[in-house]
Design an enzyme around this catalytic site. Structure first.
Site, PDB file in Angstrom:
ATOM      1  N   ASP A 166      -0.888   1.977  -5.050  1.00 57.45           N
ATOM      2  CA  ASP A 166      -1.649   1.848  -6.220  1.00 57.45           C
ATOM      3  C   ASP A 166      -0.721   2.006  -7.335  1.00 57.45           C
ATOM      4  O   ASP A 166       0.288   3.053  -7.144  1.00 57.45           O
ATOM      5  CB  ASP A 166      -2.923   2.561  -6.438  1.00 57.45           C
ATOM      6  CG  ASP A 166      -2.681   4.207  -6.089  1.00 57.45           C
ATOM      7  OD1 ASP A 166      -1.730   4.565  -5.172  1.00 57.45           O
ATOM      8  OD2 ASP A 166      -3.229   4.993  -6.542  1.00 57.45           O
ATOM      9  N   GLU A 167      -0.929   1.491  -8.415  1.00 62.36           N
ATOM     10  CA  GLU A 167      -0.332   1.935  -9.600  1.00 62.36           C
ATOM     11  C   GLU A 167       0.929   2.078  -9.667  1.00 62.36           C
ATOM     12  O   GLU A 167       1.873   3.021 -10.115  1.00 62.36           O
ATOM     13  CB  GLU A 167      -0.916   3.204 -10.179  1.00 62.36           C
ATOM     14  CG  GLU A 167      -2.479   2.828 -10.523  1.00 62.36           C
ATOM     15  CD  GLU A 167      -3.273   4.047 -10.933  1.00 62.36           C
ATOM     16  OE1 GLU A 167      -3.881   4.298 -11.851  1.00 62.36           O
ATOM     17  OE2 GLU A 167      -3.091   5.332 -10.371  1.00 62.36           O
ATOM     18  N   ALA A 168       1.830   1.262  -8.845  1.00 67.53           N
ATOM     19  CA  ALA A 168       3.443   1.297  -8.845  1.00 67.53           C
ATOM     20  C   ALA A 168       3.982   0.715  -9.978  1.00 67.53           C
ATOM     21  O   ALA A 168       4.826  -0.146  -9.739  1.00 67.53           O
ATOM     22  CB  ALA A 168       3.777   0.955  -7.503  1.00 67.53           C
TER      23      ALA A 168
END
Ligand code: ACM
Length: 509
Positions: A309-311
């Protein structure tokens, strides 16, 4: 039914019978095999806050509790419970089914002078989804093994099957690994706000896994990759890219009075999306293969969660190639990979399960990412953030919690969503299960976990276990609020510090 009986999650069928209630007392005889008898003593003693001997007696002279294995009830977890003045019988095909029946029994107990009454009735119950999960973030704040075990007991009491441990994040790495002790040596001491940290030794982790298994829960460990990895850089600077500080991250940090993330310094703020492993270096892949190999050996359950997530600090093409390669690595280790839905856009191993954490009204990007897991073979776990992220505030006055998931999440909002209506084209056959999540930026102890989880975890458990929302007059908010309110006395006896939400008619006692 039944609306008056405080049963959560709502069983499939409850038929009251004529006749006097069954009486449970400390010396009520048990007819059961030894494992089931031990589970009954443990579960019923915790629910009554009394030590119940419940002596095993195959030929009892007074009304007994009988726990029976029978092959004609399925799937795993399903059970039948028959209560009458002459005896109480729970039958199931497996130990999780007997335990589920025992947890239902705990919700039926009415205190009387000489013990606990159970109304005469017949319950036939079966779960909707096989995967019924709770995620606990032990990275933003650390929770000792005893607290994790208490959370497992709470999850088991609502018939959940999986405990997902979010073991690593920007703020810390919480699992000791033989091959890489530097991770916990260098990156476990702190927490959000500079609070004290901690980590699980391999033995601690094995204790958690065994405690969960005794209660029919499978541990799903998560190592969040390739973002949410600032802590890795404290141990291995050469594996971590420099933090990507966007104007938005800087503005939010300034508004909260937090320091910006800086390479080599523990991060104690609330920002997300700034960190990445260096994916242009094979050393990173060697490291990840080592970590996941050791984790696979330590973990008896079938799943490894890889985050994803959210990279935002990772170049998109590097992200896609990494997720493709690492999900395949996990599959080659004999485990089923799970990722957050963000990885749906990558060419992940086909059996990868996507965990949807978008809103109950999805945007098209999140919906398409979730659908991609279904188009491959994997399926989805549903964790809509504005319903089952239990770290969201209940309302503006809740002392703990965040509000980014579409504002506060009332108990009603946690309850009133239907898994098969969430993402277009995703129906029961595609849904592996439902998982609530407790992120812990604002929560640092069991009392805080309890206040944020209860009663909303009960709403999530009902979405995971019970028939679809609206399919029965009792599968409704009005019924739920009355049923869950009736659980107040049981939760107090169990030591659960629930949020006494004002919209719920809490029973006294
Ligand atoms: C998430 O909430 N970033 C999965």
């Amino acid at each position: 039914m039944t609306a008056t009986l405080p049963l959560v999650p709502l069983p499939r069928s409850v038929s009251p019978s004529d006749g006097a209630p069954f009486l449970l007392a400390a010396r009520t005889p048990l007819i059961a095999e030894s494992d089931a008898a031990a589970a009954a003593r443990r579960i019923l003693s915790a629910a009554t806050a009394q030590t119940l001997d419940l002596p095993t007696d195959p030929l009892p002279s007074s009304p007994a509790i009988t726990l029976t294995h029978t092959s004609d009830i399925g799937p795993s977890g399903a059970y039948r419970l028959r209560s009458a003045v002459g005896g109480l019988e729970i039958s199931a095909a497996d130990a999780p089914g007997l335990a589920a029946g025992l947890h239902t029994l705990t919700q039926l107990l009415e205190p009387v002078t000489d013990g606990w009454e159970v109304p005469a009735l017949l319950i036939a119950d079966t779960p909707r989804f096989a995967y019924r999960g709770l995620m606990l973030d032990v990275a933003r704040h650390f929770f000792p093994v005893d607290d994790v075990c208490a959370v497992i007991d709470r999850a088991a009491s609502l018939k959940l099957t999986h405990l997902h441990l979010h073991l690593t994040d920007d703020q810390a790495w919480r699992l000791e690994l033989q091959a890489h002790p530097a991770l916990t040596d260098a990156a476990s001491a702190s927490a959000v706000g500079g609070d004290p940290g901690g980590f699980y030794t391999r033995e601690d982790y094995e204790r958690i896994v065994a405690y969960a298994a005794d209660r029919h829960l499978t541990v799903v460990p998560e190592i969040d990759l390739p973002g949410h990895t600032h802590a890795v850089g404290l141990a291995y600077p050469h594996l971590a890219a420099d933090p990507v500080v966007t104007p938005q991250l800087a503005a939010e940090a300034a508004a909260r009075g937090e320091a910006l993330p800086a390479a080599g310094t523990p991060y104690t703020g609330l920002g997300v999306g700034f960190s990445s492993l260096r994916l242009d270096d094979e050393a990173t892949f060697d490291f990840v293969a080592d970590v996941l190999g050791e984790l696979a050996r330590l973990t008896p359950g079938p799943y490894l969660h890889l985050g994803g997530d959210e990279a935002f600090g990772t170049a998109p093409e590097e992200y896609d190639a990494f997720l493709s390669r690492v999900t395949q690595l996990v599959a080659d280790l004999g485990k089923v990979p799970i990722t957050w839905h963000d990885a749906g856009r990558a060419d992940v191993a086909p059996e990868t399960i996507g965990q949807y954490w978008g809103l109950t009204t999805p945007d098209s990007e999140a919906a398409e990412a979730a659908q991609a897991f279904v188009h491959r073979a994997g399926g989805v776990i549903l964790s809509p953030a504005d319903a089952v992220y239990l770290d969201m505030k209940y309302d503006d006055d809740t002392p703990r919690g965040l509000t980014w998931a579409n504002g506060p999440t009332s108990v009603r909002r946690a309850y009133e969503w239907e898994p098969a209506s969430l993402v277009d084209g995703i129906t029961d056959d595609d849904i592996v299960g439902v998982e609530a999540a407790v992120w812990t930026e604002t929560i640092d102890d069991l009392v805080g976990l309890d206040a944020m989880m209860f009663p909303r975890l009960a709403a999530a458990a009902e979405a995971a276990w019970s028939a679809p929302l609206g399919s029965d007059p009792d599968r409704s908010w009005e019924s739920f609020r009355r049923r869950v309110g009736g659980l107040g006395p049981l939760w107090r006896r169990q030591g659960i510090a629930f949020h006494p939400d004002g919209r719920i008619p809490w029973a006294k006692g």
